[in-house]
Design an enzyme around this catalytic site. Structure first.
Site, PDB file in Angstrom:
ATOM      1  N   THR A 283       1.698   4.320   1.829  1.00 38.42           N
ATOM      2  CA  THR A 283       2.539   4.921   2.955  1.00 38.42           C
ATOM      3  C   THR A 283       3.449   3.882   2.632  1.00 38.42           C
ATOM      4  O   THR A 283       4.539   3.882   3.834  1.00 38.42           O
ATOM      5  CB  THR A 283       1.350   5.150   3.643  1.00 38.42           C
ATOM      6  N   CYS A 284       2.667   2.568   3.636  1.00 39.02           N
ATOM      7  CA  CYS A 284       3.860   1.542   4.041  1.00 39.02           C
ATOM      8  C   CYS A 284       5.356   0.573   3.205  1.00 39.02           C
ATOM      9  O   CYS A 284       5.877   1.414   3.423  1.00 39.02           O
ATOM     10  CB  CYS A 284       2.734   0.249   4.307  1.00 39.02           C
ATOM     11  N   HIS A 285       4.399   1.019   1.491  1.00 33.56           N
ATOM     12  CA  HIS A 285       5.319   0.329   0.318  1.00 33.56           C
ATOM     13  C   HIS A 285       6.652   1.508   0.434  1.00 33.56           C
ATOM     14  O   HIS A 285       7.848   1.185  -0.057  1.00 33.56           O
ATOM     15  CB  HIS A 285       4.857   0.112  -0.466  1.00 33.56           C
TER      16      HIS A 285
ATOM     17  N   MET B 292       8.403   0.892   5.350  1.00 36.88           N
ATOM     18  CA  MET B 292       9.026   0.174   5.066  1.00 36.88           C
ATOM     19  C   MET B 292      10.478   0.470   4.479  1.00 36.88           C
ATOM     20  O   MET B 292      11.422  -0.020   5.306  1.00 36.88           O
ATOM     21  CB  MET B 292       8.512  -0.854   4.571  1.00 36.88           C
TER      22      MET B 292
ATOM     23  N   THR C 279       0.398  -1.391  -0.288  1.00 36.50           N
ATOM     24  CA  THR C 279      -0.150  -0.492   0.392  1.00 36.50           C
ATOM     25  C   THR C 279       1.371   0.977   0.293  1.00 36.50           C
ATOM     26  O   THR C 279       1.994   1.344   0.468  1.00 36.50           O
ATOM     27  CB  THR C 279      -0.693  -0.153   1.499  1.00 36.50           C
TER      28      THR C 279
END
Length: 169
Positions: free
Chosen positions: A57-59, A63, A55
């Site tokens: 923001t996550c990717h 991370m 997703t």
């Protein structure tokens, strides 16, 4: 309410696909194995949760700095660095491979958000069609006790980001 500093983490079992070089070309999927949290007894663990692998923001924001600063986490005595999300273990494995983390970071599945719910950090994204997810947070766990709890209150990366966590180690 949620887990607080000094609390023992709830007992849980995650699933994940251990990294092997055979997974590199994408033609193999691997075999999920179980990881009970009691294997973290006597260890320092950084557990970072995101609402979903791949997703935006996550990717893009959350991370990558952990991958880039992996050596700094090890220098500060971290035995296990892991990401967890409410995705299946195959998706988490693919996310780990795309990230270039290889065998450095564990990519754990909390597919039904059970662990996140027990912590008090599940995130209901049903209105967006995503169902129950793990929220965005980071824990520093030392011998199964939370020594840092960074729960994001807004849809951004601050207290659960790599720099914030490193500063608390």
């Amino acid at each position: 309410m949620g887990i607080k500093v000094g609390d023992t983490i709830p007992s849980a079992t995650f699933s994940y696909v251990p990294y092997t070089p055979a997974l590199e070309d994408g033609s193999a999927c691997g075999v999920p194995v179980q990881l009970p949290t009691n294997e973290w007894k006597g260890k320092k663990v950084v557990l970072v949760s995101v609402p979903g692998a791949f997703t935006p923001t996550c990717h893009v924001n959350h991370m990558p700095p952990f991958v880039e600063k992996y050596a700094q986490f090890k220098e500060k005595g971290v035995d296990v660095l892991a990401f967890v999300a409410a995705n299946d273990p195959f998706v988490m494995s693919a996310w780990g491979r795309v990230s270039g983390a290889k065998d450095k970071i564990l990519f754990l599945s909390d597919a039904d958000a059970k662990f996140a719910t027990e912590l008090g950090f599940a995130l209901d994204l049903s209105a967006r069609g995503f169902g129950l997810r793990t929220g965005r947070w980071a824990l520093i766990i030392d011998d199964l006790k939370a020594t840092y709890v960074g729960l994001e209150e807004q849809p951004a990366v601050s207290v659960s980001g790599a720099d914030a966590v490193l500063a608390k180690l």
